[in-house]
Design a protein around this motif. Structure first.
Motif, PDB file in Angstrom:
ATOM      1  N   MET A   1       0.866  -1.188   0.000  1.00  0.00           N
ATOM      2  CA  MET A   1       0.000   0.000   0.000  1.00  0.00           C
ATOM      3  C   MET A   1       0.892   1.223   0.000  1.00  0.00           C
ATOM      4  SD  MET A   1      -2.615   1.273   2.953  1.00  0.00           S
ATOM      5  CE  MET A   1      -3.578  -0.212   2.798  1.00  0.00           C
ATOM      6  N   SER A   2       0.744   2.032  -1.023  1.00  0.00           N
ATOM      7  CA  SER A   2       1.528   3.257  -1.077  1.00  0.00           C
ATOM      8  C   SER A   2       0.850   4.330  -0.253  1.00  0.00           C
ATOM      9  CB  SER A   2       1.694   3.729  -2.521  1.00  0.00           C
ATOM     10  OG  SER A   2       0.423   4.005  -3.082  1.00  0.00           O
ATOM     11  N   GLN A   3       1.675   5.221   0.269  1.00  0.00           N
ATOM     12  CA  GLN A   3       1.124   6.288   1.088  1.00  0.00           C
ATOM     13  C   GLN A   3       1.915   7.551   0.876  1.00  0.00           C
ATOM     14  OE1 GLN A   3       1.560   4.416   4.874  1.00  0.00           O
ATOM     15  NE2 GLN A   3       3.398   5.629   5.344  1.00  0.00           N
ATOM     16  N   ARG A   4       1.275   8.625   1.266  1.00  0.00           N
ATOM     17  CA  ARG A   4       1.918   9.912   1.139  1.00  0.00           C
ATOM     18  C   ARG A   4       2.379  10.400   2.495  1.00  0.00           C
ATOM     19  NH1 ARG A   4      -2.431  13.252  -2.547  1.00  0.00           N
ATOM     20  NH2 ARG A   4      -2.448  11.864  -4.395  1.00  0.00           N
TER      21      ARG A   4
ATOM     22  N   ILE B   1      -4.385   6.515   6.160  1.00  0.00           N
ATOM     23  CA  ILE B   1      -4.125   5.074   6.292  1.00  0.00           C
ATOM     24  C   ILE B   1      -4.722   4.581   7.595  1.00  0.00           C
ATOM     25  CG2 ILE B   1      -2.335   3.305   6.548  1.00  0.00           C
ATOM     26  CD1 ILE B   1      -0.537   5.095   4.826  1.00  0.00           C
ATOM     27  N   ASP B   2      -5.484   3.528   7.538  1.00  0.00           N
ATOM     28  CA  ASP B   2      -6.093   2.875   8.699  1.00  0.00           C
ATOM     29  C   ASP B   2      -5.020   1.984   9.359  1.00  0.00           C
ATOM     30  OD1 ASP B   2      -7.520   1.499  10.571  1.00  0.00           O
ATOM     31  OD2 ASP B   2      -9.146   0.919   9.193  1.00  0.00           O
TER      32      ASP B   2
ATOM     33  N   ASP C   1      -2.327  -1.593   8.734  1.00  0.00           N
ATOM     34  CA  ASP C   1      -0.861  -1.459   8.690  1.00  0.00           C
ATOM     35  C   ASP C   1      -0.233  -2.728   9.282  1.00  0.00           C
ATOM     36  OD1 ASP C   1       1.829  -0.829   9.098  1.00  0.00           O
ATOM     37  OD2 ASP C   1       1.390   1.297   9.448  1.00  0.00           O
ATOM     38  N   PRO C   2       0.685  -3.400   8.547  1.00  0.00           N
ATOM     39  CA  PRO C   2       1.295  -4.642   9.066  1.00  0.00           C
ATOM     40  C   PRO C   2       1.979  -4.475  10.423  1.00  0.00           C
ATOM     41  CG  PRO C   2       1.805  -4.349   6.746  1.00  0.00           C
ATOM     42  CD  PRO C   2       1.151  -3.078   7.178  1.00  0.00           C
ATOM     43  N   GLU C   3       2.494  -3.288  10.748  1.00  0.00           N
ATOM     44  CA  GLU C   3       3.174  -3.086  12.032  1.00  0.00           C
ATOM     45  C   GLU C   3       2.186  -3.030  13.187  1.00  0.00           C
ATOM     46  OE1 GLU C   3       5.775   0.215  12.019  1.00  0.00           O
ATOM     47  OE2 GLU C   3       6.974  -0.485  10.321  1.00  0.00           O
ATOM     48  N   TYR C   4       0.928  -2.810  12.915  1.00  0.00           N
ATOM     49  CA  TYR C   4      -0.056  -2.637  13.982  1.00  0.00           C
ATOM     50  C   TYR C   4      -1.163  -3.693  13.970  1.00  0.00           C
ATOM     51  CZ  TYR C   4       1.898   2.033  14.803  1.00  0.00           C
ATOM     52  OH  TYR C   4       2.726   3.085  15.102  1.00  0.00           O
TER      53      TYR C   4
END
Length: 570
Positions: A1-4, A77-78, A82-85
């Motif tokens: 997932m790309s993010q800004r 981003i939710d 997020d894989p870290e959360y």
């Protein structure tokens, strides 16, 4: 997932402004965080309490938490995606008013500002400002230099003040401590070397423990201990290692001493091919800036006997009857067994050999043998000389004790003494004055003679011997026997005399027949025409009857010839 990257404050502000609707104001929209700043311990679980409101008539379509980062489409981003959360974040609220979440096993990377975002059937709302989470670890702060006897304070420090009320706990070498804890501090009063260790802290109820810090308490050396390798019996020729162990902080400098003499430095002291000279007391000195201490230890080296010698007591002249002690000195380890020898004969054992009332029979060479399990050695022989006055004094007669007048017999004085007798005196029985001196004496007269032998320790007389001096005709035969040296010569002489007698008998008859009566037997023996010896010899001859006249002449003539022959031989 790309993010800004996170949107600018202006963008966030614009996002928070809802589209105005008839009869609805922004005051009806709200997100509230309690508390707005959270300090959480690493690896703990954090609850972010959150409530939100929105105008009546709206229906919640979506709720989520974000850190402010946006996707390419501009949407935030939710964190639940997020894989870290995704494994650590739990939404505890509902879709009406509660937006509380739990974040588990927080790490230092979780330190951030978090926002709640919700969407209704008409509008979207962003809860700004959010809740700030600071994740901290714990660090033990301790003094750099601590000396035995000091008071020490250790502090359990965090980068922020923990939001939840914390009860601190302390550990030394992973073992919990129960005393000296005040708040986040550990107080150690009058520290000793036993307080040395690794200290760490934590919070009660939390699994996280701070990294351990070594509390280094400095102290002077304890009494050093020496270990010896090999640990068993040490024999001359072995290689031996001495190791000095000393408890001190900082580590001590080690110095080695034999007796009071410095012999080396360092924790290990090596002696290669050790000898009996290396025996003795060794000690190591452990020294640092806080003090010093000495050890003590004896190095016992086993070796075969050496330097074996015998001493005599008394050391001076030894007299017969004295008590004499021989002492065997021997250098050996273990102590040696001592044996005594006279010549090659075993005579006793033990370091001391006593001879009470010594006699000349005890004179000779003595030596001791020193022996232990590592070997044996003999001493040099010592000579025991026993001094004693003359004894066994006797007179030897050179030849026969019978002589004739005018001759002498040699008497020799023999004695046993130490030192040998040098003075000899000769006496005739019943006479008080000496008749001669020297080891030999020529006796010229009849009598009983004895000698007396002298040395510096005394004197002794011999038994008397008899000397007989004969007068008369027997002298010739005795002299001949004494000078001839044997029976064979005597036999030859007798044969010669017989032959001479026969010849003389014929000569005498011839003279008798041709002489006038005036020149008869007695005239032929006129003293004026004869030697005095012959005359003296024949004075004992008596006249014979006429019928035996010729026989008397033969007897007289035999006496004359014997006397003359005796003179010749003599």
């Amino acid at each position: 997932m790309s993010q800004r990257p996170a949107p600018s404050l202006l963008l966030l502000f614009l996002l928070m402004i809802p589209v105005c609707v008839s009869g609805v104001s922004s005051a009806d929209w709200d997100v509230s965080y309690s508390p707005s700043h959270i300090c959480a311990l690493k690896d703990s679980s954090v609850i972010m309490n959150c409530t939100y409101t929105y105008p009546t008539g709206h229906q919640i379509r979506r709720v989520f938490w974000t850190k402010g980062a946006v996707k390419e489409d501009g949407e935030f981003i939710d964190l639940s995606e997020d894989p870290e959360y995704i494994q650590r974040l739990q939404y505890l609220g509902d879709k009406q008013q509660n937006c509380t979440i739990r974040l588990s096993h927080v790490t230092l990377k979780d330190s951030h500002e978090y926002y709640f975002r919700f969407t209704t059937n008409k509008y979207k709302w962003f809860g700004y400002p959010g809740v700030t989470l600071t994740v901290t670890d714990l660090q033990v702060e301790s003094p750099e230099r601590v000396t035995e006897g000091d008071s020490v304070r250790l502090t359990c420090k965090s980068s922020c003040t923990l939001t939840d009320r914390a009860t601190f706990i302390w550990f030394r070498n992973s073992q919990p401590l129960t005393t000296g804890i005040i708040g986040n501090q550990l107080n150690l009063w009058t520290v000793s070397r036993e307080d040395t260790g690794r200290y760490s802290c934590g919070v009660y109820g939390q699994s996280y423990i701070s990294p351990a810090v070594q509390l280094n308490i400095r102290y002077r050396p304890e009494k050093p201990v020496i270990s010896i390798s090999p640990s068993g019996e040490i024999v001359s020729g072995d290689s031996v290692t001495l190791i000095c162990s000393s408890d001190s902080n900082p580590p001590a400098e080690i110095r080695w001493f034999k007796g009071g003499t410095f012999v080396g430095s360092g924790r290990i002291f090596n002696i290669s091919k050790i000898s009996s000279d290396d025996s003795g007391e060794y000690k190591c000195k452990s020294i640092n800036e806080h003090g010093e201490k000495y050890s003590a230890v004896t190095l016992n080296i086993m070796y075969h006997p050496k330097s074996v010698s015998v001493s005599i007591s008394p050391s001076g002249e030894i007299m017969s009857g004295d008590s004499v002690t021989l002492i065997c000195s021997s250098d050996s380890n273990p102590p040696a067994e001592i044996s005594w020898f006279k010549g090659g004969t075993f005579v006793g054992s033990g370091r001391i050999f006593n001879i009470s009332k010594i006699s000349s029979d005890d004179s000779g060479e003595y030596k001791c043998k020193s022996r232990n399990k590592h070997g044996e050695k003999y001493s040099d022989a010592v000579t025991l000389k026993v001094m004693y006055p003359p004894r066994n004094v006797s007179v030897l007669i050179n030849g026969s004790g019978e002589i004739v007048s005018g001759d002498s017999v040699t008497l020799i004085c023999s004695s046993d003494s130490n030192p040998p007798a040098l003075n000899f005196s000769w006496f005739k029985e019943n006479e008080s004055s000496a008749v001669g001196s020297g080891q030999s004496f020529s006796a010229l007269q009849s009598g009983r003679f004895y000698c007396q032998a002298h040395n510096q320790h005394g004197s002794q007389r011999s038994d008397a011997v008899t000397v007989t001096v004969h007068h008369g005709a027997g002298r010739n035969v005795i002299v001949i026997a004494a000078l001839s040296g044997g029976l064979f010569i005597i036999i030859i002489i007798i044969i010669f005399i017989i032959q001479k007698k026969r010849k003389n008998r014929r000569s005498i008859i011839h003279e008798y027949e041709n002489d006038s009566p005036r020149t008869g037997r007695y005239a032929a023996l006129d003293p004026k025409s004869r030697s005095s010896d012959v005359y003296n010899t024949l004075t004992t001859v008596h006249p014979r009857p006429a019928d035996h006249q010729s026989g008397s002449i033969e007897y007289e003539n035999l006496s004359v010839q014997s006397q003359h022959m005796g003179k010749i031989v003599g």
